[in-house]
Write a protein that holds these residues in place. Structure first.
Motif, short mmCIF file in Angstrom:
data_model
loop_
_atom_site.label_atom_id
_atom_site.label_comp_id
_atom_site.label_asym_id
_atom_site.label_seq_id
_atom_site.Cartn_x
_atom_site.Cartn_y
_atom_site.Cartn_z
N PRO A 106 0.84 -1.19 0.00
CA PRO A 106 0.00 0.00 0.00
C PRO A 106 0.88 1.25 0.00
O PRO A 106 1.97 1.25 0.56
N PHE A 107 0.40 2.30 -0.65
CA PHE A 107 1.26 3.47 -0.80
C PHE A 107 0.73 4.67 -0.04
O PHE A 107 -0.45 4.80 0.24
N ASP A 108 1.67 5.53 0.28
CA ASP A 108 1.40 6.81 0.92
C ASP A 108 1.10 7.82 -0.19
O ASP A 108 1.79 7.85 -1.21
N ILE A 109 0.06 8.63 0.00
CA ILE A 109 -0.34 9.59 -1.02
C ILE A 109 0.80 10.53 -1.38
O ILE A 109 1.04 10.82 -2.56
N GLU A 110 1.52 11.00 -0.39
CA GLU A 110 2.64 11.93 -0.68
C GLU A 110 3.74 11.22 -1.46
O GLU A 110 4.34 11.80 -2.37
N ALA A 111 4.00 9.96 -1.14
CA ALA A 111 5.01 9.19 -1.90
C ALA A 111 4.59 9.05 -3.36
O ALA A 111 5.42 9.11 -4.27
N PHE A 112 3.30 8.87 -3.59
CA PHE A 112 2.78 8.77 -4.96
C PHE A 112 2.99 10.10 -5.70
O PHE A 112 3.49 10.12 -6.82
N ARG A 113 2.64 11.22 -5.05
CA ARG A 113 2.85 12.54 -5.68
C ARG A 113 4.32 12.78 -6.02
O ARG A 113 4.64 13.27 -7.10
N VAL A 114 5.20 12.44 -5.09
CA VAL A 114 6.64 12.62 -5.30
C VAL A 114 7.10 11.77 -6.49
O VAL A 114 7.89 12.23 -7.33
N ALA A 115 6.60 10.54 -6.59
CA ALA A 115 6.97 9.66 -7.70
C ALA A 115 6.49 10.23 -9.03
O ALA A 115 7.22 10.19 -10.03
N VAL A 116 5.27 10.77 -9.06
CA VAL A 116 4.75 11.38 -10.29
C VAL A 116 5.64 12.55 -10.70
O VAL A 116 6.04 12.67 -11.86
N GLU A 117 5.97 13.42 -9.75
CA GLU A 117 6.82 14.57 -10.07
C GLU A 117 8.20 14.13 -10.54
O GLU A 117 8.76 14.70 -11.48
N ALA A 118 8.74 13.07 -9.91
CA ALA A 118 10.06 12.56 -10.32
C ALA A 118 9.99 12.01 -11.74
O ALA A 118 10.91 12.23 -12.55
#
Length: 130
Positions: A106-118
């Motif tokens: 399961p993922f953390d919402i902020e980790a998902f946002r950071v991955a998208v930006e990366a």
């Protein structure tokens, strides 16, 4: 009349409807128009219509391995940013890291946002270098 550009297009390949909805909501908040699909064949159909500005891909899907199809799509259309979001084994996720950021479930919402930006920043650097 405004000269507003259409939103960036993101394709979400995810067979869990709750996760797909969460990812789509986050992406919409980030300014994307989002199309979700649950099978690899659906993603292929979408790619025939229009290329996305971003792909979010699950690995374990009913009709195959999302990582494998992503590698094929990236060979056909290099430079499309991809984020892998999956509960696949750690070894499989490590194999997929060269494609783009990997977010384990399961993922953390902020980790998902950071991955998208990366992923977007990495694709921008790739385009600038060519």
């Amino acid at each position: 009349m405004t000269d507003e550009a259409p939103p960036l297009r993101a394709y979400v390949l995810e067979d869990d409807p709750h996760i797909a909805a969460l990812e789509a909501d986050i992406l919409r908040d980030m300014g994307f128009g989002v199309v979700t699909c649950t099978r690899i064949v659906e993603l292929g159909d979408l790619m025939d219509v229009a290329l996305p500005h971003l792909m979010i891909v699950d690995v374990m899907l009913p009709d195959g391995d999302g990582g494998d199809i992503t590698e094929l799509l990236r060979n056909a259309w290099p430079g499309i940013p991809v984020v892998i979001v999956s509960a696949a084994a750690r070894e499989r996720l490590a194999e997929l890291e060269p494609i783009g950021p990997v977010v384990p479930k399961p993922f953390d919402i902020e980790a998902f946002r950071v991955a998208v930006e990366a992923a977007l920043n990495g694709a921008q650097e790739l385009r600038s270098a060519s």
